[in-house]
Motif scaffolding. Sequence first.
Motif, short mmCIF file in Angstrom:
data_model
loop_
_atom_site.label_atom_id
_atom_site.label_comp_id
_atom_site.label_asym_id
_atom_site.label_seq_id
_atom_site.Cartn_x
_atom_site.Cartn_y
_atom_site.Cartn_z
N PRO A 91 -25.73 -54.06 25.58
CA PRO A 91 -25.10 -54.33 26.87
C PRO A 91 -25.37 -53.23 27.89
O PRO A 91 -25.63 -52.08 27.54
CB PRO A 91 -23.61 -54.38 26.52
N ALA A 92 -25.30 -53.61 29.16
CA ALA A 92 -25.41 -52.63 30.24
C ALA A 92 -24.02 -52.02 30.43
O ALA A 92 -23.07 -52.71 30.76
CB ALA A 92 -25.87 -53.31 31.52
N PRO A 93 -23.87 -50.70 30.20
CA PRO A 93 -22.54 -50.09 30.31
C PRO A 93 -22.12 -49.92 31.76
O PRO A 93 -22.93 -49.96 32.68
CB PRO A 93 -22.72 -48.74 29.63
N ILE A 94 -20.84 -49.70 31.93
CA ILE A 94 -20.30 -49.41 33.26
C ILE A 94 -20.53 -47.93 33.55
O ILE A 94 -20.17 -47.07 32.74
CB ILE A 94 -18.79 -49.74 33.30
N LEU A 95 -21.16 -47.64 34.66
CA LEU A 95 -21.48 -46.26 35.01
C LEU A 95 -20.29 -45.61 35.71
O LEU A 95 -20.09 -45.75 36.90
CB LEU A 95 -22.72 -46.19 35.90
N THR A 96 -19.50 -44.89 34.94
CA THR A 96 -18.38 -44.14 35.49
C THR A 96 -18.90 -42.76 35.91
O THR A 96 -19.99 -42.36 35.50
CB THR A 96 -17.27 -43.98 34.44
N PRO A 97 -18.16 -42.01 36.69
CA PRO A 97 -18.61 -40.67 37.07
C PRO A 97 -18.84 -39.76 35.86
O PRO A 97 -19.75 -38.93 35.87
CB PRO A 97 -17.47 -40.14 37.94
N PHE B 171 -28.17 -48.45 27.96
CA PHE B 171 -28.12 -47.31 27.05
C PHE B 171 -26.79 -47.32 26.34
O PHE B 171 -25.87 -48.04 26.71
CB PHE B 171 -28.32 -45.98 27.80
N GLN B 172 -26.71 -46.52 25.28
CA GLN B 172 -25.46 -46.33 24.57
C GLN B 172 -25.25 -44.84 24.36
O GLN B 172 -26.21 -44.08 24.21
CB GLN B 172 -25.48 -47.03 23.21
N VAL B 173 -23.99 -44.44 24.35
CA VAL B 173 -23.64 -43.05 24.11
C VAL B 173 -22.88 -43.02 22.80
O VAL B 173 -21.94 -43.79 22.58
CB VAL B 173 -22.77 -42.49 25.25
N GLY B 174 -23.29 -42.11 21.91
CA GLY B 174 -22.63 -42.00 20.61
C GLY B 174 -22.06 -40.62 20.41
O GLY B 174 -22.26 -39.70 21.21
N ARG B 175 -21.35 -40.47 19.32
CA ARG B 175 -20.76 -39.18 18.97
C ARG B 175 -21.13 -38.89 17.52
O ARG B 175 -21.01 -39.74 16.65
CB ARG B 175 -19.24 -39.26 19.09
N ILE B 176 -21.59 -37.67 17.27
CA ILE B 176 -21.94 -37.26 15.91
C ILE B 176 -20.67 -36.80 15.21
O ILE B 176 -19.97 -35.90 15.69
CB ILE B 176 -23.00 -36.15 15.94
N VAL B 177 -20.39 -37.40 14.07
CA VAL B 177 -19.23 -37.04 13.27
C VAL B 177 -19.75 -36.40 11.99
O VAL B 177 -20.49 -37.01 11.25
CB VAL B 177 -18.36 -38.27 12.95
#
Length: 91
Positions: A42-48, A81-87
């Motif tokens: 999906p196309a994410p919402i571009l927040t600040p 794009f997607q943003v992930g977090r390394i756990v």
Amino acid sequence: ASSALKRIEKGLVAPPLDPSSMDRKAKKEGPSTKGKGWFDLPAPILTPEVKQDLQLIYNRGALDPKRHYRKSDTKTLPKYFQVGRIVEGAA
């Protein structure tokens, strides 16, 4: 387009002057996902905050002058794009 027709039939919305203009607007906006080849990314919402994170990634070479990063091939922000977090694991 079918939900718009249902709202028009119920009288909630006035019908457009040209019904095909609704289709043209949908085509102009483009798809909301990258497609099946990209698992419908999906196309994410571009927040600040997201824009700031992307600019930080693009300018990360300025943070550590001894570390070399490949030059970015584009100057614009990506649409999909997607943003992930390394756990870290328990080990």
